[in-house]
Each structure stands twice: as C-alpha cells, then as structure tokens.
Design a protein around this motif. Structure first.
Motif, PDB file in Angstrom:
ATOM      1  N   TYR A 279       0.861  -1.177   0.000  1.00 58.84           N
ATOM      2  CA  TYR A 279       0.000   0.000   0.000  1.00 58.84           C
ATOM      3  C   TYR A 279       0.898   1.228   0.000  1.00 58.84           C
ATOM      4  O   TYR A 279       1.858   1.298   0.772  1.00 58.84           O
ATOM      5  CB  TYR A 279      -0.898   0.017   1.242  1.00 58.84           C
ATOM      6  CG  TYR A 279      -1.689   1.290   1.374  1.00 58.84           C
ATOM      7  CD1 TYR A 279      -2.788   1.531   0.560  1.00 58.84           C
ATOM      8  CD2 TYR A 279      -1.329   2.263   2.296  1.00 58.84           C
ATOM      9  CE1 TYR A 279      -3.511   2.707   0.666  1.00 58.84           C
ATOM     10  CE2 TYR A 279      -2.053   3.444   2.404  1.00 58.84           C
ATOM     11  CZ  TYR A 279      -3.138   3.657   1.589  1.00 58.84           C
ATOM     12  OH  TYR A 279      -3.843   4.819   1.684  1.00 58.84           O
ATOM     13  N   THR A 280       0.597   2.177  -0.854  1.00 58.12           N
ATOM     14  CA  THR A 280       1.344   3.427  -0.897  1.00 58.12           C
ATOM     15  C   THR A 280       0.657   4.443   0.003  1.00 58.12           C
ATOM     16  O   THR A 280      -0.529   4.736  -0.172  1.00 58.12           O
ATOM     17  CB  THR A 280       1.434   3.964  -2.341  1.00 58.12           C
ATOM     18  OG1 THR A 280       2.045   2.959  -3.151  1.00 58.12           O
ATOM     19  CG2 THR A 280       2.267   5.231  -2.395  1.00 58.12           C
ATOM     20  N   VAL A 281       1.393   4.942   0.971  1.00 58.89           N
ATOM     21  CA  VAL A 281       0.867   5.881   1.961  1.00 58.89           C
ATOM     22  C   VAL A 281       0.440   7.176   1.264  1.00 58.89           C
ATOM     23  O   VAL A 281       1.146   7.699   0.402  1.00 58.89           O
ATOM     24  CB  VAL A 281       1.941   6.189   3.031  1.00 58.89           C
ATOM     25  CG1 VAL A 281       1.453   7.254   4.006  1.00 58.89           C
ATOM     26  CG2 VAL A 281       2.327   4.908   3.769  1.00 58.89           C
ATOM     27  N   GLU A 282      -0.728   7.664   1.658  1.00 62.22           N
ATOM     28  CA  GLU A 282      -1.246   8.934   1.151  1.00 62.22           C
ATOM     29  C   GLU A 282      -1.258   9.952   2.287  1.00 62.22           C
ATOM     30  O   GLU A 282      -1.212   9.594   3.466  1.00 62.22           O
ATOM     31  CB  GLU A 282      -2.665   8.749   0.609  1.00 62.22           C
ATOM     32  CG  GLU A 282      -2.725   7.798  -0.565  1.00 62.22           C
ATOM     33  CD  GLU A 282      -4.139   7.583  -1.060  1.00 62.22           C
ATOM     34  OE1 GLU A 282      -5.092   8.138  -0.470  1.00 62.22           O
ATOM     35  OE2 GLU A 282      -4.296   6.845  -2.041  1.00 62.22           O
ATOM     36  N   SER A 283      -1.334  11.217   1.936  1.00 65.07           N
ATOM     37  CA  SER A 283      -1.380  12.279   2.930  1.00 65.07           C
ATOM     38  C   SER A 283      -2.548  12.039   3.887  1.00 65.07           C
ATOM     39  O   SER A 283      -3.658  11.723   3.462  1.00 65.07           O
ATOM     40  CB  SER A 283      -1.551  13.633   2.226  1.00 65.07           C
ATOM     41  OG  SER A 283      -1.589  14.670   3.167  1.00 65.07           O
ATOM     42  N   GLY A 284      -2.288  12.136   5.184  1.00 64.08           N
ATOM     43  CA  GLY A 284      -3.324  11.953   6.191  1.00 64.08           C
ATOM     44  C   GLY A 284      -3.431  10.528   6.709  1.00 64.08           C
ATOM     45  O   GLY A 284      -4.154  10.280   7.675  1.00 64.08           O
ATOM     46  N   ASP A 285      -2.747   9.576   6.072  1.00 65.26           N
ATOM     47  CA  ASP A 285      -2.789   8.198   6.536  1.00 65.26           C
ATOM     48  C   ASP A 285      -2.044   8.046   7.855  1.00 65.26           C
ATOM     49  O   ASP A 285      -1.087   8.765   8.134  1.00 65.26           O
ATOM     50  CB  ASP A 285      -2.127   7.252   5.514  1.00 65.26           C
ATOM     51  CG  ASP A 285      -3.042   6.880   4.359  1.00 65.26           C
ATOM     52  OD1 ASP A 285      -4.267   7.029   4.481  1.00 65.26           O
ATOM     53  OD2 ASP A 285      -2.498   6.424   3.328  1.00 65.26           O
ATOM     54  N   SER A 286      -2.470   7.072   8.643  1.00 66.47           N
ATOM     55  CA  SER A 286      -1.767   6.678   9.866  1.00 66.47           C
ATOM     56  C   SER A 286      -1.739   5.157   9.878  1.00 66.47           C
ATOM     57  O   SER A 286      -2.491   4.503   9.144  1.00 66.47           O
ATOM     58  CB  SER A 286      -2.495   7.200  11.102  1.00 66.47           C
ATOM     59  OG  SER A 286      -3.754   6.562  11.229  1.00 66.47           O
TER      60      SER A 286
ATOM     61  N   ASP B  55       7.637   6.350  14.577  1.00 70.06           N
ATOM     62  CA  ASP B  55       8.069   6.561  13.196  1.00 70.06           C
ATOM     63  C   ASP B  55       6.975   7.306  12.436  1.00 70.06           C
ATOM     64  O   ASP B  55       5.785   7.067  12.647  1.00 70.06           O
ATOM     65  CB  ASP B  55       8.357   5.233  12.494  1.00 70.06           C
ATOM     66  CG  ASP B  55       9.666   4.598  12.927  1.00 70.06           C
ATOM     67  OD1 ASP B  55      10.438   5.254  13.656  1.00 70.06           O
ATOM     68  OD2 ASP B  55       9.919   3.446  12.524  1.00 70.06           O
ATOM     69  N   VAL B  56       7.377   8.195  11.575  1.00 69.33           N
ATOM     70  CA  VAL B  56       6.447   9.012  10.801  1.00 69.33           C
ATOM     71  C   VAL B  56       6.250   8.399   9.418  1.00 69.33           C
ATOM     72  O   VAL B  56       7.221   8.059   8.738  1.00 69.33           O
ATOM     73  CB  VAL B  56       6.981  10.459  10.670  1.00 69.33           C
ATOM     74  CG1 VAL B  56       6.057  11.297   9.799  1.00 69.33           C
ATOM     75  CG2 VAL B  56       7.150  11.086  12.042  1.00 69.33           C
ATOM     76  N   LEU B  57       4.983   8.240   9.020  1.00 75.13           N
ATOM     77  CA  LEU B  57       4.675   7.785   7.668  1.00 75.13           C
ATOM     78  C   LEU B  57       4.735   8.988   6.736  1.00 75.13           C
ATOM     79  O   LEU B  57       4.285  10.073   7.087  1.00 75.13           O
ATOM     80  CB  LEU B  57       3.288   7.163   7.611  1.00 75.13           C
ATOM     81  CG  LEU B  57       3.066   5.909   8.437  1.00 75.13           C
ATOM     82  CD1 LEU B  57       1.627   5.423   8.265  1.00 75.13           C
ATOM     83  CD2 LEU B  57       4.045   4.825   8.073  1.00 75.13           C
TER      84      LEU B  57
END
Length: 69
Positions: free
Chosen positions: A23-30, A55-57
C-alpha cells in the motif's frame, strides 16, 4: 484517487495472490487508519515494515500488507 470501496474490492480480489501486497501511503494516513482499512493489526504493520513507535509515515512510502515469504 481510488475510492476506499474500489480499493477494498481490488484488494479482496487479489487476496489469494502469493506475492506480498503493498500500500502506498497517502497524505493523512496513519498506521491505525491503514490497519483498519485492511483489517490488520498495527503490530503486524510495524513488524512487516520494520517500523517503531513514533516513526512518521510519509506520502509515497510503500508499506507491505502481508508477511513476505
């Protein structure tokens, strides 16, 4: 951007694939929101992606959604 329903349907249709899903992380994901979306535990995501608490996504980061063989 793919809707959550379309993403879930695509994920379900490939659930039997032997290749690890990602899964590619999108803005706002946690981690919580990703785990909830794919019915996973946060601990699983951390383990499979070598992530530590705090850790920050980052958008564009690719996370494995299953254990790699």
């Amino acid at each position: 951007r793919e809707t959550h329903n379309a993403l879930a349907a695509r994920t379900a249709s490939t659930a039997d694939d032997t290749a690890a899903q990602a899964y590619t992380v999108e803005s706002g994901d946690s981690l919580w929101s990703i785990a909830r979306r794919f019915a996973l535990e946060i601990a699983q995501l951390r383990l499979w992606n070598d992530l530590q608490a705090g850790d920050v996504l980052r958008p564009g980061q690719v996370l494995q959604l299953s254990a790699e063989d």
